[in-house]
Design an enzyme around this catalytic site. Structure first.
Site, PDB file in Angstrom:
ATOM      1  CG  HIS A   1      -1.910  -1.118   1.181  1.00 11.54           C
ATOM      2  ND1 HIS A   1      -2.319  -1.817   2.283  1.00 11.54           N
ATOM      3  CD2 HIS A   1      -2.566  -1.658   0.116  1.00 11.54           C
ATOM      4  CE1 HIS A   1      -3.202  -2.743   1.908  1.00 11.54           C
ATOM      5  NE2 HIS A   1      -3.364  -2.652   0.606  1.00 11.54           N
TER       6      HIS A   1
ATOM      7  CD  GLU B   1      -0.747   0.557   4.431  1.00 12.61           C
ATOM      8  OE1 GLU B   1      -1.981   0.505   4.448  1.00 12.61           O
ATOM      9  OE2 GLU B   1      -0.026  -0.451   4.362  1.00 12.61           O
TER      10      GLU B   1
ATOM     11  CG  HIS C   1       0.257  -3.816   5.462  1.00 11.74           C
ATOM     12  ND1 HIS C   1      -0.655  -3.507   4.495  1.00 11.74           N
ATOM     13  CD2 HIS C   1       0.789  -5.008   5.120  1.00 11.74           C
ATOM     14  CE1 HIS C   1      -0.678  -4.477   3.591  1.00 11.74           C
ATOM     15  NE2 HIS C   1       0.188  -5.402   3.943  1.00 11.74           N
TER      16      HIS C   1
ATOM     17  CD  GLU D   1      -2.028  -3.310   9.366  1.00  5.24           C
ATOM     18  OE1 GLU D   1      -1.742  -2.113   9.165  1.00  5.24           O
ATOM     19  OE2 GLU D   1      -2.710  -3.999   8.578  1.00  5.24           O
TER      20      GLU D   1
HETATM   21 ZN   LIG Z   1      -1.763  -1.749   4.288  1.00  6.65          ZN
END
Ligand SMILES: [Zn+2]
Length: 1074
Positions: free
Chosen positions: A804, A807, A899, A980
């Site tokens: 992504h 990010e 992420h 994350e």
């Molecule tokens: Zn992500």
């Protein structure tokens, strides 16, 4: 007394009704009861037993006096002496309510004049009975008590003594939506408003309940219409403003809240809104809000919804286009786009082609052609994948046992040439080496890391960013910055970076390289950066500022000062940043005199995202972000520069087309700022900056294209105020610390240089090219010496990141990981593992300033189960790597995809627990496997920003196609994770109350590897640790901020638009992570 009841029964059953006797008996009964001592249980039970007789008497009575007597008895029994009432069966009480309602109707309709006191008593009893009789509202409707009650309310002789019990009963009646409609038909809305207006502020309780009832009635659209027709919106507005003006001690906040809530009910209804606008709600309520004291701050959210709803909806100033400014032509696909079998030849190996033909040729098999194609595309192409395992060649002992059944071709025997340390000969590396010529002096330079980087010698970088602060010995004060990044080193870094940047292919047209990328080292702020303290007052002030634009339109400049659409048109159509450089420093040294009376904006550089800037006031700008390429959404990431600012002036920026329903901007997050002047003077780089930060729903709509069937969509504003450190500076502003593709390419070269001087086996290879033609690298890292641990016994660890593009925190963690792996202290880890790392899975997205997608406009982290080699090459080839390891009998011990998470604090893992899967069969197959817990537990113990309590191990069906779940399900990797990281900061542990910076992100990336040393010992997770872990996971409050107060708090009452938008937001939220 028993005798009295017996005679009552007799009288009731007599053929000839003896009114006089009945009056006499009921009178005596009232007297007995009145004189009865509370404790006389006997009498109580007699009355209770005979309630039915009393009710019968009441129901059949036609004479006022008898009714009065019985009502008095009932009142005594049920309200004055509740012990007696308590002895009555619930069945009898329920019949009492029906009987009373019936008599009530009779009294009002048939007996003139109406006895105020009697009715008042009856309403008191009915209120009492409603506690046991949940059907009372329905009975009231069936008995005709609703219009009768409204009629009573309108009587000229009515007084407060009757009105109070009456409105209480109305409140009970209005609990049923059918009753609400009927009460409206009976004129209750108008009657209540008259009542409220008539009594002024003399009777607060009556006033409060009347307002509550009115509020309940206005839930019906028909009642709203009736109220509008009767001019009630204006009446209520006047009334509210009157309260506001008079209530200097803020004693009647509750009433005012009620009135405001009703105004809000009108404001979400078209005719209601019109009536309010005609009544001058915007300027009048705006003025009231400005006068509102802090004590009345709780009224603000509702007041601002009313204002916002009543403001004319503004379309976003996008000149008709809401899709991305640039489009990228995707490769033409001949077949069904869902099917990945293209005539690419090389991508489908012979073996599998034959196989699919074979399947198709079998007449007795029903074959799903698309399915077959998918299979053939997503199976292992071992011959071409093997080249990404250079260790097979370089370490003769490493032989992968190939057990590739069925789908896969044969792995060619590992070529056993023992040239350890030989570099890969890919064309890219040759070019890169050229570009890096003279860059060696940068050695271990690690861009963007804090403080004490010793950049002169790779051997001396111990203690620098390669060894992130461990928990022990950690201090708030950071070491003083090192200034020994010499000019020569800087020059070679620049030439290396510019060479890399020149090969970066973009869709958009650029005019510069971002200056922060040219600073290989910057000094992190000396102090750790506190989360900002937000107050409700900020939101109130910002909303009022926004609303004042409508109230005082003359004060709004509305001047378009930057439009990417316009400037891109005039930028030479350079798809690659061939000759680009950066002149920011010259602009800050006074050579460029101010040329405009506003800030100058630019986003024409790598990862830049700003579509438009509109000056609304001298120091305030509305900013419009660009959507992801080939898409019309995913608006979150921003990165732009501003210049020509004044000294010490606070500039307010409003990003007006945000999509998500809430943001960490409401919970302490600040954006990041980079001052070119500051960096040139003292090497201060990215810092958290901004005050008056908040996030809320605005009145900008995104109009649906005609016939699309979409609902009008409201946007959100992220607002912050920046005071720049120097006048006439060039400053970069971003959502989070940027990390561009060109920067990664430069780092890859630097890492290679570091590794060449140490005992590190480091290979970087071009795994594939992206749609735009950018190289995607895979890096192999292990220990080159086999003295302590033979390479053959090392397990694989597979890491990936930045699927992504918005990010960037993922990239900084990845940088921390690789820096650490190349450091001397990681030798034990390198001796244990071979790392396969794909640091950037979505280069095209990163390059073009996307937030979530690749150039196809798709989320690549939803493509792992069936990646297309043409459209999703990076995912396809990364999956091939994993497939190769699995097929070769060496599946990765750990897979982790990095992420960023925009709604939560801390760093945490998502893992896969079969027990918590949406598929029942997963629970059966992997019931007792707890191996996924060991890594998060180790991280919880060792990584300060990591929080076990935020981890989740469930497998949801909408995550089936993510890297994490596919690696777990298809490859059988039990430790398959998504890591994350917050964009904001931590709310626990060592960094509680602080932002995360590059330093903390890099530390996290390093810790992930550091704990791998203990992983083998933790594999048999001991019972004590396990139960402790499960306790932490269970005890964690599952309510996160995203469930709490939201940027959407201003629109909780549902117009269709808001409700649908909220629904969309919820869907968005459910798919927004990973
Ligand atoms: Zn992500």
């Amino acid at each position: 007394m028993e005798e009295l009841f017996r005679s009552l029964i007799r009288l009731n059953t007599a053929v000839q009704r003896d009114t006089e006797q009945l009056t006499e008996v009921t009178y005596l009964l009232t007297q007995t009861l009145a004189s009865t001592d509370k404790s006389t249980v006997d009498i109580a039970s007699v009355y209770a037993r005979n309630l039915d007789v009393l009710l019968f008497t009441l129901e059949s009575a036609r004479e006022l006096v008898i009714v009065k007597n019985v009502v008095t008895i009932l009142h005594h029994m049920l309200c004055v002496k509740p012990r007696i009432g308590g002895a009555v069966s619930k069945v009898s009480l329920r019949s009492a309510s029906r009987c009373l309602l019936k008599v009530l109707v009779y009294l009002v309709n048939e007996l003139e004049p109406i006895k105020i006191e009697l009715l008042s008593t009856m309403y008191v009893i009915i209120t009492k009975l409603s506690v046991v009789d949940k059907k009372l509202p329905v009975k009231a409707r069936l008995q005709g008590a609703l219009p009768v009650t409204v009629k009573v309310m309108l009587l000229p002789s009515v007084n407060v003594k009757l009105l109070l019990p009456l409105v209480k009963v109305l409140r009970i009646f209005a609990a049923s939506s059918v009753n609400v409609a009927e009460l409206g038909r009976s004129g209750a809305v108008v009657a209540l408003v008259q009542l409220i207006q008539g009594m002024g502020r003399k009777h607060p309780t009556l006033q409060q309940i009347s307002l509550e009832v009115l509020m309940m009635l206005l839930k019906s659209k028909k009642n709203l219409r009736r109220a509008v027709a009767a001019g009630i919106p204006k009446a209520l507005l006047d009334f509210f403003l009157d309260w506001q003006g008079q209530d200097s001690r803020s004693k009647h906040i509750k009433e005012q809240n009620c009135l405001l809530t009703m105004l809000k009910q009108f404001s979400v209804n078209k005719p209601g809104r019109r009536a309010l606008v005609e009544a001058g709600v915007v300027p009048r309520l705006y003025a009231a809000c400005q006068r509102m004291s802090a004590a009345r701050a709780e009224l603000m959210p509702t007041a601002s919804v009313v204002l916002r709803k009543c403001l004319p909806c503004n379309r976003l100033p996008l000149h008709g286009t809401e899709t991305s400014i640039y489009t990228f032509s995707l490769p033409v696909i001949e077949h069904d786009p869902d099917c990945c079998c293209y005539a690419t030849g090389e991508d489908v190996d012979e073996e599998s082609s034959k196989q699919s033909q074979g399947l198709l040729a079998q007449p007795d098999l029903t074959v799903d052609v698309a399915q077959t194609c998918r299979l053939s595309c997503d199976m292992l192409d071992s011959s071409s994948t093997e080249e990404f395992f250079p260790e097979l060649h370089d370490f003769p002992s490493v032989t992968l046992v190939t057990d590739i059944s069925g789908l896969c071709g044969q792995v060619k025997g590992a070529s056993l040439n023992g040239s350890s340390g030989a570099h890969s000969e890919s064309a890219f590396v040759a070019n890169a080496a050229e570009a890096t010529a003279g860059c060696d002096a940068t050695g271990a330079a690690t861009a963007g890391s804090c403080g004490s980087n010793n950049v002169q010698d790779g051997k001396e970088d111990q203690g620098s960013s390669a060894e992130p602060g461990s928990t022990e010995g950690w201090c708030r004060e950071l070491p003083a910055p090192s200034a020994d990044y010499c000019d020569e080193a800087l020059r070679s870094y620049h030439s290396a970076y510019l060479a890399c940047a020149s090969r970066t292919a973009s869709v958009g047209r650029w005019n510069t390289v971002p200056y922060p990328d040219l600073c290989p080292v910057w000094t992190a702020p000396i102090q750790y950066e506190h989360l900002s303290q937000n107050t409700d007052d900020v939101k109130r002030r910002k909303l009022l500022e926004d609303i004042s634009r409508t109230v005082h339109p003359a004060s709004v400049m509305d001047k378009l000062v930057y439009s990417l659409d316009d400037v891109a048109e005039h930028t030479a159509s350079a798809r690659r940043s061939n000759s680009l450089t950066n002149t920011d420093e010259f602009q800050t040294d006074g050579e460029y005199p101010p040329s405009a009376d506003h800030l100058l904006f630019n986003s024409q550089f790598e990862s830049g995202n700003l579509r438009m800037a509109i000056q609304v006031r001298p120091y305030e700008y509305d900013l419009v972000l660009g959507s992801d390429i080939n898409s019309n959404r995913h608006l979150q990431w921003f990165y732009f520069s501003v210049s020509q600012m004044e000294a010490a002036a606070p500039y307010r920026f409003n990003i007006v087309n945000c999509e998500k329903s809430n943001s960490q901007f409401n919970f302490g997050m600040q954006p990041v700022l980079f001052s070119v002047r500051e960096a040139a003077l003292s090497r201060v780089g990215w810092v958290r900056a901004g005050t008056d930060i908040c996030y809320y729903k605005n009145h900008f709509t995104h109009m649906p294209t005609s016939g699309s069937g979409c609902q009008t969509k409201l946007h959100y504003t992220a607002t912050f105020t920046l005071t720049f450190p120097h006048p006439g500076d060039v400053c970069y502003v971003a959502y989070h610390y940027p990390y561009t593709y060109s920067l990664l390419q430069t780092h890859l070269q630097q890492w290679e240089a570091v590794a060449s001087r140490a005992d590190v086996y480091f290979r970087r290879q071009v795994l594939c090219r992206t749609l735009a033609g950018n190289d995607t690298h895979v890096v192999t890292i292990t220990e080159s010496s086999q003295e302590i641990c033979p390479a053959d016994s090392r397990k694989y660890v597979m890491l990936s990141g930045r699927v992504h593009p918005g990010e960037s925190n993922a990239s900084w963690m990845m940088k921390g990981t690789i820096d650490y792996l190349l450091s001397p202290q990681a030798a034990p880890i390198r001796q244990m593992y071979i790392f396969k790392i794909v640091p950037m899975l979505n280069p095209d997205g990163v390059i073009n300033g996307n937030h979530r997608c690749s150039l196809t406009g798709e989320d690549l982290n939803r493509k792992w189960s069936n990646p297309c080699p043409v459209l999703h090459p990076t995912v396809y080839h990364t999956k091939q790597l994993a497939r190769f390891m699995v097929a070769s009998g060496k599946p990765p011990l750990v897979f982790c995809d990095y992420h960023g998470h925009s709604r939560k604090k801390n760093v945490f893992l998502f893992g896969c627990s079969g027990r918590d899967s949406w598929r029942d069969e997963d629970a059966i197959n992997c019931a007792d496997d707890k191996s996924y817990l060991s890594l998060p537990v180790l991280l919880h113990q060792r990584a300060p920003s990591f929080n076990l309590g935020d981890c989740s191990f469930s497998i949801e069906d909408n995550k089936e196609t993510t890297a994490r779940v596919v690696m777990w399900r298809e490859m059988g990797i039990s430790r398959s994770y998504t890591m994350e990281s917050t964009y904001c900061g931590c709310d626990q542990g060592l960094y509680q109350g602080y932002h995360v910076g590059v330093r903390e992100l890099e530390e996290m990336g390093a810790k992930l590897c550091e704990v791998l040393e203990q992983l083998p010992h933790a594999l048999g997770t001991n019972d004590h640790l396990l139960s402790k872990t499960l306790n932490i996971l269970d005890s964690e409050d599952t309510l996160s901020e995203e469930d709490g107060a939201s940027g959407d708090e201003l629109s909780s009452v549902g117009s269709d638009v808001t409700e649908r938008t909220a629904d969309m937001d919820r869907q968005e939220a459910s798919t927004s992570t990973q």
